[in-house]
Enzyme design. Structure first.
Site, PDB file in Angstrom:
ATOM      1  N   LYS A  13      28.159  67.171  44.187  1.00  0.00           N
ATOM      2  CA  LYS A  13      27.217  67.646  45.220  1.00  0.00           C
ATOM      3  C   LYS A  13      26.061  68.426  44.615  1.00  0.00           C
ATOM      4  O   LYS A  13      24.911  68.226  44.993  1.00  0.00           O
ATOM      5  CB  LYS A  13      27.923  68.573  46.237  1.00  0.00           C
ATOM      6  CG  LYS A  13      29.019  67.948  47.027  1.00  0.00           C
ATOM      7  CD  LYS A  13      29.529  68.899  48.103  1.00  0.00           C
ATOM      8  CE  LYS A  13      30.111  70.191  47.566  1.00  0.00           C
ATOM      9  NZ  LYS A  13      31.364  70.029  46.801  1.00  0.00           N
ATOM     10  N   ARG A  88      31.975  75.179  55.450  1.00  0.00           N
ATOM     11  CA  ARG A  88      33.239  74.696  54.887  1.00  0.00           C
ATOM     12  C   ARG A  88      34.402  74.954  55.827  1.00  0.00           C
ATOM     13  O   ARG A  88      35.518  74.517  55.539  1.00  0.00           O
ATOM     14  CB  ARG A  88      33.529  75.453  53.585  1.00  0.00           C
ATOM     15  CG  ARG A  88      33.178  74.729  52.304  1.00  0.00           C
ATOM     16  CD  ARG A  88      33.270  75.762  51.190  1.00  0.00           C
ATOM     17  NE  ARG A  88      33.661  75.229  49.935  1.00  0.00           N
ATOM     18  CZ  ARG A  88      32.852  75.196  48.861  1.00  0.00           C
ATOM     19  NH1 ARG A  88      31.595  75.582  48.954  1.00  0.00           N
ATOM     20  NH2 ARG A  88      33.302  74.784  47.720  1.00  0.00           N
ATOM     21  N   ARG A 127      34.907  69.675  33.243  1.00  0.00           N
ATOM     22  CA  ARG A 127      33.962  70.763  33.514  1.00  0.00           C
ATOM     23  C   ARG A 127      34.576  72.106  33.089  1.00  0.00           C
ATOM     24  O   ARG A 127      33.881  72.974  32.577  1.00  0.00           O
ATOM     25  CB  ARG A 127      33.613  70.775  35.008  1.00  0.00           C
ATOM     26  CG  ARG A 127      32.460  71.676  35.349  1.00  0.00           C
ATOM     27  CD  ARG A 127      31.922  71.379  36.735  1.00  0.00           C
ATOM     28  NE  ARG A 127      32.659  72.080  37.761  1.00  0.00           N
ATOM     29  CZ  ARG A 127      32.417  71.949  39.073  1.00  0.00           C
ATOM     30  NH1 ARG A 127      31.485  71.139  39.503  1.00  0.00           N
ATOM     31  NH2 ARG A 127      33.104  72.623  39.957  1.00  0.00           N
ATOM     32  N   ARG A 133      33.955  78.150  33.804  1.00  0.00           N
ATOM     33  CA  ARG A 133      33.983  78.748  35.140  1.00  0.00           C
ATOM     34  C   ARG A 133      35.395  79.208  35.444  1.00  0.00           C
ATOM     35  O   ARG A 133      36.351  78.446  35.262  1.00  0.00           O
ATOM     36  CB  ARG A 133      33.567  77.689  36.175  1.00  0.00           C
ATOM     37  CG  ARG A 133      32.220  77.956  36.799  1.00  0.00           C
ATOM     38  CD  ARG A 133      31.808  76.838  37.719  1.00  0.00           C
ATOM     39  NE  ARG A 133      32.519  76.851  38.994  1.00  0.00           N
ATOM     40  CZ  ARG A 133      32.102  76.185  40.071  1.00  0.00           C
ATOM     41  NH1 ARG A 133      30.981  75.506  40.036  1.00  0.00           N
ATOM     42  NH2 ARG A 133      32.798  76.214  41.190  1.00  0.00           N
ATOM     43  N   ARG A 144      41.916  74.434  44.790  1.00  0.00           N
ATOM     44  CA  ARG A 144      40.627  74.224  45.471  1.00  0.00           C
ATOM     45  C   ARG A 144      40.617  72.884  46.193  1.00  0.00           C
ATOM     46  O   ARG A 144      40.075  72.773  47.295  1.00  0.00           O
ATOM     47  CB  ARG A 144      39.470  74.293  44.461  1.00  0.00           C
ATOM     48  CG  ARG A 144      39.187  75.733  44.019  1.00  0.00           C
ATOM     49  CD  ARG A 144      38.260  75.762  42.836  1.00  0.00           C
ATOM     50  NE  ARG A 144      36.929  75.306  43.176  1.00  0.00           N
ATOM     51  CZ  ARG A 144      36.106  74.702  42.323  1.00  0.00           C
ATOM     52  NH1 ARG A 144      36.484  74.478  41.084  1.00  0.00           N
ATOM     53  NH2 ARG A 144      34.919  74.355  42.710  1.00  0.00           N
TER      54      ARG A 144
HETATM   55  P1  AMP Z   1      31.299  75.842  44.943  1.00  0.00           P
HETATM   56  O1  AMP Z   1      30.451  76.102  43.757  1.00  0.00           O
HETATM   57  O2  AMP Z   1      30.544  75.322  46.116  1.00  0.00           O
HETATM   58  O3  AMP Z   1      32.520  75.019  44.625  1.00  0.00           O
HETATM   59  O4  AMP Z   1      31.849  77.281  45.410  1.00  0.00           O
HETATM   60  C1  AMP Z   1      32.582  78.106  44.528  1.00  0.00           C
HETATM   61  C2  AMP Z   1      33.405  79.109  45.327  1.00  0.00           C
HETATM   62  O5  AMP Z   1      32.533  79.933  46.124  1.00  0.00           O
HETATM   63  C3  AMP Z   1      34.374  78.498  46.333  1.00  0.00           C
HETATM   64  O6  AMP Z   1      35.599  78.088  45.738  1.00  0.00           O
HETATM   65  C4  AMP Z   1      34.562  79.678  47.282  1.00  0.00           C
HETATM   66  O7  AMP Z   1      35.385  80.688  46.712  1.00  0.00           O
HETATM   67  C5  AMP Z   1      33.148  80.241  47.370  1.00  0.00           C
HETATM   68  N1  AMP Z   1      32.388  79.579  48.450  1.00  0.00           N
HETATM   69  C6  AMP Z   1      31.296  78.781  48.321  1.00  0.00           C
HETATM   70  N2  AMP Z   1      30.870  78.359  49.529  1.00  0.00           N
HETATM   71  C7  AMP Z   1      31.714  78.892  50.449  1.00  0.00           C
HETATM   72  C8  AMP Z   1      31.820  78.813  51.854  1.00  0.00           C
HETATM   73  N3  AMP Z   1      30.960  78.081  52.591  1.00  0.00           N
HETATM   74  N4  AMP Z   1      32.816  79.501  52.472  1.00  0.00           N
HETATM   75  C9  AMP Z   1      33.667  80.250  51.759  1.00  0.00           C
HETATM   76  N5  AMP Z   1      33.658  80.341  50.430  1.00  0.00           N
HETATM   77  C10 AMP Z   1      32.685  79.675  49.761  1.00  0.00           C
END
Ligand code: AMP
Length: 198
Positions: A13, A88, A127, A133, A144
């Protein structure tokens, strides 16, 4: 254009949203990136979010919604936006609709990258080795994906019912995926809509 790009962790994404940002001239808004920037600069929001992120859990809706409302109030969003990683949860969907509805706005389309689970695990593991990360370790990656299946995947039905969902295979080269995304977005009229309006 106001887009929400969806798909499980590891679907690509972020890569595709950045390309859409360049091609459409609308800002890419990634909640994950905003949270990580807050963690890095040790803000209160970053401190509140970090524990959830490290465990692969979602940050509570209240904090996330407030952060996104603030971001979507910035002037650059008048050009449209590409939301990545928000909403989400069902609660976040409602909050986004409320926020946009009050301004007479709505999402134009919800492209979703579809990638088989085995490919996701391979990509996320690779990754993890590269990026360091904290939430890319094997256990957290599995968690996740589970959290996504339970809390976020059901939202796809909702966007499908609203005829906004555009599912696109996320496999192949990044260029292939971008091309497919563009094709899907240029199908501005959903055939089902056309049938009902004819
Ligand atoms: P991502 O980079 O989008 O995978 O986001 C990394 C982490 O940020 C996720 O695993 C959540 O802990 C937090 N996060 C990102 N977006 C959201 C969201 N819309 N709602 C809750 N937590 C989020």
């Amino acid at each position: 254009m106001r887009l929400l790009i969806m798909g499980p962790p590891g679907a690509g994404k972020g890569t595709q949203a950045l390309r859409l940002q360049q091609l459409l001239g609308a800002p890419h808004i990634s909640t994950g990136d905003i949270f990580r920037a807050n963690v890095a600069s040790e803000t209160d929001l970053g401190r509140a979010a970090q524990g959830f992120m490290d465990k692969g859990e979602y940050v509570p809706d209240e904090l996330t919604n407030a952060m996104v409302s603030e971001r979507l109030s910035q002037p650059d969003v008048e050009a449209g936006f590409i939301l990545d990683g928000y909403p989400r949860t069902a609660e976040q969907v409602l909050r986004l609709e409320d926020f946009l509805g009050r301004r007479g706005l709505a999402l134009d389309a919800v492209p979703c990258l579809v990638v088989p689970r085995d490919d996701l695990l391979d990509r996320l593991t690779a990754r993890a080795a590269e990026s360091g990360r904290a939430d890319d370790t094997a256990d957290v990656v599995m968690h996740r994906l589970d959290v996504y299946d339970r809390q976020t995947a059901p939202l796809l039905d909702l966007y499908r019912e609203r005829r906004l969902l555009r599912e696109v295979p996320g496999t192949g080269s990044p260029d292939d995926v971008t091309r497919r995304l563009f094709e899907a977005l240029h199908r501005t009229v959903d055939p089902a809509d056309e049938a009902t309006s004819a």
